[in-house]
Each structure stands twice: as structure tokens, then as C-alpha cells.
Design a protein around this motif. Structure first.
Motif, PDB file in Angstrom:
ATOM      1  N   THR A   8     -11.444  -0.578  -2.486  1.00 50.51           N
ATOM      2  CA  THR A   8     -10.753  -1.209  -1.374  1.00 50.51           C
ATOM      3  C   THR A   8     -11.642  -2.235  -0.669  1.00 50.51           C
ATOM      4  O   THR A   8     -11.157  -3.255  -0.167  1.00 50.51           O
ATOM      5  CB  THR A   8     -10.298  -0.142  -0.361  1.00 50.51           C
ATOM      6  OG1 THR A   8      -9.483   0.826  -1.044  1.00 50.51           O
ATOM      7  CG2 THR A   8      -9.482  -0.747   0.768  1.00 50.51           C
ATOM      8  N   HIS A  29     -13.059   9.827  -3.627  1.00 47.89           N
ATOM      9  CA  HIS A  29     -12.691   9.116  -2.397  1.00 47.89           C
ATOM     10  C   HIS A  29     -13.623   7.929  -2.176  1.00 47.89           C
ATOM     11  O   HIS A  29     -13.189   6.839  -1.771  1.00 47.89           O
ATOM     12  CB  HIS A  29     -12.755  10.070  -1.212  1.00 47.89           C
ATOM     13  CG  HIS A  29     -12.290   9.475   0.081  1.00 47.89           C
ATOM     14  ND1 HIS A  29     -11.021   8.969   0.261  1.00 47.89           N
ATOM     15  CD2 HIS A  29     -12.943   9.285   1.260  1.00 47.89           C
ATOM     16  CE1 HIS A  29     -10.899   8.503   1.492  1.00 47.89           C
ATOM     17  NE2 HIS A  29     -12.051   8.678   2.113  1.00 47.89           N
ATOM     18  N   GLN A  41      -6.240  -1.639  -4.295  1.00 48.92           N
ATOM     19  CA  GLN A  41      -7.453  -1.148  -4.945  1.00 48.92           C
ATOM     20  C   GLN A  41      -7.601  -1.738  -6.342  1.00 48.92           C
ATOM     21  O   GLN A  41      -8.700  -2.149  -6.745  1.00 48.92           O
ATOM     22  CB  GLN A  41      -7.424   0.382  -5.001  1.00 48.92           C
ATOM     23  CG  GLN A  41      -7.497   1.021  -3.627  1.00 48.92           C
ATOM     24  CD  GLN A  41      -7.205   2.505  -3.656  1.00 48.92           C
ATOM     25  OE1 GLN A  41      -6.570   3.020  -4.572  1.00 48.92           O
ATOM     26  NE2 GLN A  41      -7.657   3.211  -2.626  1.00 48.92           N
ATOM     27  N   SER A  66       0.812  -1.221   0.000  1.00 48.76           N
ATOM     28  CA  SER A  66       0.000   0.000   0.000  1.00 48.76           C
ATOM     29  C   SER A  66       0.843   1.268   0.000  1.00 48.76           C
ATOM     30  O   SER A  66       0.359   2.343  -0.345  1.00 48.76           O
ATOM     31  CB  SER A  66      -0.933   0.013   1.212  1.00 48.76           C
ATOM     32  OG  SER A  66      -0.192  -0.089   2.419  1.00 48.76           O
ATOM     33  N   LEU A 101      -4.248  10.760 -10.074  1.00 45.91           N
ATOM     34  CA  LEU A 101      -4.490   9.932  -8.895  1.00 45.91           C
ATOM     35  C   LEU A 101      -3.312   8.997  -8.639  1.00 45.91           C
ATOM     36  O   LEU A 101      -2.575   8.650  -9.562  1.00 45.91           O
ATOM     37  CB  LEU A 101      -5.759   9.095  -9.084  1.00 45.91           C
ATOM     38  CG  LEU A 101      -7.072   9.852  -9.271  1.00 45.91           C
ATOM     39  CD1 LEU A 101      -8.200   8.866  -9.541  1.00 45.91           C
ATOM     40  CD2 LEU A 101      -7.396  10.697  -8.049  1.00 45.91           C
ATOM     41  N   VAL A 149      -3.100   5.320  -7.315  1.00 47.75           N
ATOM     42  CA  VAL A 149      -3.911   4.142  -7.005  1.00 47.75           C
ATOM     43  C   VAL A 149      -3.057   3.134  -6.249  1.00 47.75           C
ATOM     44  O   VAL A 149      -1.970   2.777  -6.691  1.00 47.75           O
ATOM     45  CB  VAL A 149      -4.460   3.504  -8.296  1.00 47.75           C
ATOM     46  CG1 VAL A 149      -5.292   2.266  -7.965  1.00 47.75           C
ATOM     47  CG2 VAL A 149      -5.299   4.519  -9.071  1.00 47.75           C
ATOM     48  N   ARG A 150      -3.554   2.679  -5.101  1.00 43.41           N
ATOM     49  CA  ARG A 150      -2.818   1.677  -4.344  1.00 43.41           C
ATOM     50  C   ARG A 150      -3.045   0.295  -4.944  1.00 43.41           C
ATOM     51  O   ARG A 150      -4.126   0.001  -5.456  1.00 43.41           O
ATOM     52  CB  ARG A 150      -3.245   1.713  -2.875  1.00 43.41           C
ATOM     53  CG  ARG A 150      -2.904   3.019  -2.163  1.00 43.41           C
ATOM     54  CD  ARG A 150      -2.886   2.846  -0.664  1.00 43.41           C
ATOM     55  NE  ARG A 150      -4.159   2.420  -0.141  1.00 43.41           N
ATOM     56  CZ  ARG A 150      -5.137   3.244   0.226  1.00 43.41           C
ATOM     57  NH1 ARG A 150      -4.962   4.556   0.128  1.00 43.41           N
ATOM     58  NH2 ARG A 150      -6.273   2.780   0.703  1.00 43.41           N
ATOM     59  N   ARG A 164     -12.615   5.104  -4.413  1.00 42.88           N
ATOM     60  CA  ARG A 164     -11.426   4.411  -3.916  1.00 42.88           C
ATOM     61  C   ARG A 164     -11.782   3.507  -2.738  1.00 42.88           C
ATOM     62  O   ARG A 164     -11.258   2.399  -2.602  1.00 42.88           O
ATOM     63  CB  ARG A 164     -10.358   5.427  -3.521  1.00 42.88           C
ATOM     64  CG  ARG A 164      -9.844   6.237  -4.697  1.00 42.88           C
ATOM     65  CD  ARG A 164      -8.831   7.271  -4.295  1.00 42.88           C
ATOM     66  NE  ARG A 164      -7.596   6.660  -3.819  1.00 42.88           N
ATOM     67  CZ  ARG A 164      -6.451   7.315  -3.713  1.00 42.88           C
ATOM     68  NH1 ARG A 164      -6.384   8.600  -4.048  1.00 42.88           N
ATOM     69  NH2 ARG A 164      -5.382   6.718  -3.274  1.00 42.88           N
TER      70      ARG A 164
END
Length: 257
Positions: free
Chosen positions: A144, A137, A88, A73, A82, A84-85, A140
Motif C-alpha cells: 500500500t 499484514h 495494493q 478499496s 487473502l 487483496v485490495r 500488505r
């Protein structure tokens, strides 16, 4: 063969065809758009390949991929404006895998609570000065949280046990990385994997995770599970010894985080 088993076999047989059809479609669209945006085409091809892979592989490997991504992460992927992790992106693939295997198990009733929480968050953003940021948000968060819905439906008991074993392995490795980052900082001054606290006057490691608190929480959760395994007299001596070694590593990460 029962009707349910036959339907399950048909779904399993369909997955490679779905993966191939998706890959061919993405390739065709990418070829048509190549002149307009080479970078966009590369991203599209990568997304299509990942989606095809998610449709074709066993569910437990999706779970392993999600566990691994959750320990990355702190390594975001730039996507336009953005970051992005990894979890996700993999979470969305897990959701896609659920669509291809939907008949295997029913969704957990607790999924309704997760959905209600997300809806409440989006509704609360409607009156904010910058609702677009709130919607991003929320998207996202949704990506997750997809695994909370997908994994219980994708995995049977054996698959869930194997996925949990994979999580514990990743947790011990991440704990070792965190300890190594702290040692490297103390010996060489390296700041890789380190979060400084200038006001408090100390540093602590986060490894490849988002922040030190996450390292500490995941290491503590793994330590509890490993203690229980180390104390389980029904397990072979080798498994108990490995679990005990994992306890030492994870508790060390809790201490330095």
C-alpha cells in the motif's frame, strides 16, 4: 543532447524491450506449468500482462491507475486465503515502473521515514504469538505504501498536476456514487455500497470504498482542493464552474457519509 538527456532517452527506449522480455518469459513459464495448475497459470499470465503494461505505459497513467484503484478499496480481489485490495496490486506495479525509470528522479528523503516505520512494525511482530499474520499484514502495508515512494520519483511537475486532476475527477465520481447509494437505500432499501450501524440505528454509504469514513475523508480533501480552484481568478470561467459543481457533490458525500 546532454549526457543526462541521452541516458534518459536510453532508459525510455529500454522500457518496451523490458516489457516484451517479461511477457515472453511469463508466457514460457506459464506454458510449462499449464498441466499442473490451470488457475495458477491464468493468474501468472494476468500478472505478467499487468507487469508488462506497467513497464510500457507513461508514468502518469500509472498514477491514474493507482488513483482509480484507491477508489475501489471496497472491492477486494480473492487471492487464495487473502483478499487483496486493488490499490495494493497497482501499488506493486507502480514500484515495478519505478525500477524501469529509476534514473528519472531521486527518491524523496521522507521515504526513509516510511521504510523505518515498516521495519519497526516487522520487528515488533517477531515476539508476537502469531508472527506469520503480522508479517502478512506488514507485506500488505508495504504494498500500500509503495506509491508514496514511487510516485514522487516517477512524476515530474506536469505529470503530478495531471495525476492530481485525475484524483479530483475520481473523487467527484466516487462522491456521486456514495450519494446514489444513500438515495437508493432510502428509496428502495438497497444495501449496495451501504454500511449498516445496527447499534446506532442508522446506515451510511461507503460506495466502492472500504468504509464510510474513507468516503468522507477523500470527499473532504477533494472539496477543499475544488474550493480553492473555484476561487482562483486566474482559471477560465468554465474550469471554475466545474470546480464549484464538484464542491457541491463532494460536500454532499461528506454529509451522507
Amino acid at each position: 543532447m546532454s549526457a543526462a538527456a541521452g541516458a534518459g532517452a536510453a532508459r525510455r527506449d529500454r522500457r518496451p524491450w523490458l516489457a516484451g522480455a517479461l511477457g515472453a518469459t511469463v508466457a514460457a513459464v506459464a506454458g510449462a506449468a499449464a498441466a499442473a495448475s490451470p488457475k495458477g497459470v491464468a493468474a501468472l499470465l494476468a500478472a505478467g500482462a499487468a507487469a508488462s503494461f506497467a513497464l510500457a505505459i507513461p508514468a502518469v497513467w500509472l498514477a491514474h491507475g493507482l488513483s482509480l484503484a484507491s477508489f475501489l478499496s471496497g472491492v477486494p480481489i480473492p487471492l487464495g486465503e487473502l483478499n487483496v485490495r486493488p490499490e495494493q496490486a497497482i501499488g506493486l506495479l507502480a514500484g515495478l515502473g519505478l525500477l524501469a525509470r529509476r534514473g528519472a528522479r531521486a527518491l524523496d528523503p521522507l521515504a526513509v521515514l516510511v521504510g523505518a516505520w515498516l521495519v519497526a512494525g516487522v520487528a515488533g511482530a517477531l515476539g508476537e504469538p502469531e508472527p506469520a499474520r503480522a508479517f502478512v499484514h506488514a507485506a500488505r502495508l508495504a504494498a500500500t505504501l509503495v506509491p508514496l515512494l514511487a510516485l514522487p520519483a516517477l512524476l515530474d511537475r506536469d505529470g503530478a498536476e495531471r495525476a492530481w486532476n485525475g484524483f479530483l475527477v475520481f473523487a467527484v465520481v466516487e462522491a456521486a456514487i456514495g450519494i446514489a447509494a444513500a438515495a437508493s437505500n432510502a428509496l428502495t432499501g438497497s444495501m449496495w455500497g451501504i454500511t449498516p450501524e445496527p447499534v446506532l440505528g442508522y446506515v451510511h454509504p461507503h460506495g466502492t470504498l472500504l468504509e464510510p469514513n474513507v468516503l468522507g475523508a477523500l470527499s473532504a480533501a477533494a472539496a477543499v482542493a475544488l474550493v480553492l480552484r473555484a476561487r482562483d481568478s486566474k482559471l477560465p470561467a468554465r474550469s471554475r464552474l466545474l470546480a464549484a459543481a464538484g464542491v457541491l457533490v463532494t460536500l454532499g458525500a461528506v454529509a451522507v457519509s
